[in-house]
Design an enzyme around this catalytic site. Structure first.
Site, PDB file in Angstrom:
ATOM      1  N   GLY A  93       5.118  -1.115   2.714  1.00  0.00           N
ATOM      2  CA  GLY A  93       4.288   0.061   2.491  1.00  0.00           C
ATOM      3  C   GLY A  93       5.071   1.357   2.405  1.00  0.00           C
ATOM      4  N   HIS A 139       0.815  -1.219   0.000  1.00  0.00           N
ATOM      5  CA  HIS A 139       0.000   0.000   0.000  1.00  0.00           C
ATOM      6  C   HIS A 139       0.851   1.274   0.000  1.00  0.00           C
ATOM      7  CE1 HIS A 139       0.867   0.614   4.324  1.00  0.00           C
ATOM      8  NE2 HIS A 139       0.768  -0.708   4.415  1.00  0.00           N
ATOM      9  N   ASP A 140       0.371   2.256  -0.740  1.00  0.00           N
ATOM     10  CA  ASP A 140       0.931   3.615  -0.767  1.00  0.00           C
ATOM     11  C   ASP A 140       2.313   3.702  -1.391  1.00  0.00           C
ATOM     12  OD1 ASP A 140      -1.295   4.946   0.782  1.00  0.00           O
ATOM     13  OD2 ASP A 140      -0.604   3.535   2.300  1.00  0.00           O
TER      14      ASP A 140
END
Length: 257
Positions: A137, A119-120
């Site tokens: 992440g 994520h991200d």
């Protein structure tokens, strides 16, 4: 162009000349650009946007929820650019609400089997991630970066443009542009990615300036503040050294040295 066993949500947007193979699942709020090909058994959850002329191979799982305990179901997205090759069993997660809300992958990347992008993360263009390369992440990866097989990057780290991460290296700090990292416990700098720079048309003068900057940063034994002053003097006539200096000045997690 869509196999009869594929399940396509009515809210998905499918471009022209898209091919979707057997047993694929395409969820709501998924957009697939013109000419993109999905092999069999690909799963894409939304909100996810995939660009033109991508090739996504069997059993890839794209746009899944972030693997973050703080995620509470907020609307977060994944954006993938054009002409990317995504091989078998690759996983790419959407962003998180407190991490910017979006995971991005640029154009012309090769993501080989079992690659994971968490994520991200923000991935640039023309990168190659070899088998089992893993980003935790919030990792930022510049253009033309190569991650060799089984390389792993700790959360919130940054990898500068044209860097090369060797097989099995674990990266727990920011890697400046052009630097090559090799495995030794945690990955450690081992010169510059000279061969890769030659292939991309860097002149001997540019490579020489990058080598001098590397020696000052990693081989001089001087404190970072003194090295930074040397790099600032070199940067007047060398834009690549200026790029390295700018990267160092914005390092938040700490420089890999």
């Amino acid at each position: 162009m869509i196999h009869p066993t594929a399940q396509i949500d009515p809210a998905a947007r499918i471009g022209e000349n898209v091919r979707i193979g057997a047993y694929c699942v395409v969820g709501a709020e998924v957009e697939i650009g013109d000419g993109t090909v999905l092999a069999s058994h690909v799963v894409i959850d939304g909100p996810t946007r995939i660009g033109r002329d991508c090739r996504i191979h069997a059993f890839a799982a794209i746009g899944g929820e972030p693997q973050d305990k703080k995620y509470a179901g907020e609307r977060v997205t994944l954006e993938i650019g054009d002409r990317n090759t995504i091989r078998e069993y690759v996983t790419i997660n959407r962003g998180t609400g407190n991490g910017g809300g979006v995971t991005r992958v640029g154009d012309d990347n090769w993501l080989l089997a079992y690659t994971h992008i968490a994520h991200d993360c923000q991935v640039g263009n023309h990168c190659v991630f070899s088998n089992n390369a893993t980003l935790a992440g919030h990792v930022t990866v510049g253009d033309h970066v190569i991650l060799s097989g089984f390389a792993g990057v700790h959360q919130f780290c940054r990898i500068g443009a044209h860097a090369f991460i060797g097989m099995g290296a674990f990266v727990n700090g920011d890697v400046p542009p052009f630097v090559m990292v090799a495995q030794e416990g945690y990955g450690r700098p081992r010169g510059i990615n000279a061969e890769g720079l030659k292939r991309r048309g860097f002149s001997p003068e540019r490579i020489g300036a990058i080598k001098r900057a590397y020696r000052a940063l990693y081989l001089s034994g001087q404190p970072l503040a003194e090295v930074r002053a040397q790099l600032a003097a070199m940067a007047d006539d060398a834009p690549d050294v200026k790029a390295m200096l700018d990267f160092i000045d914005t390092a938040e997690r700490g420089l890999l040295r």
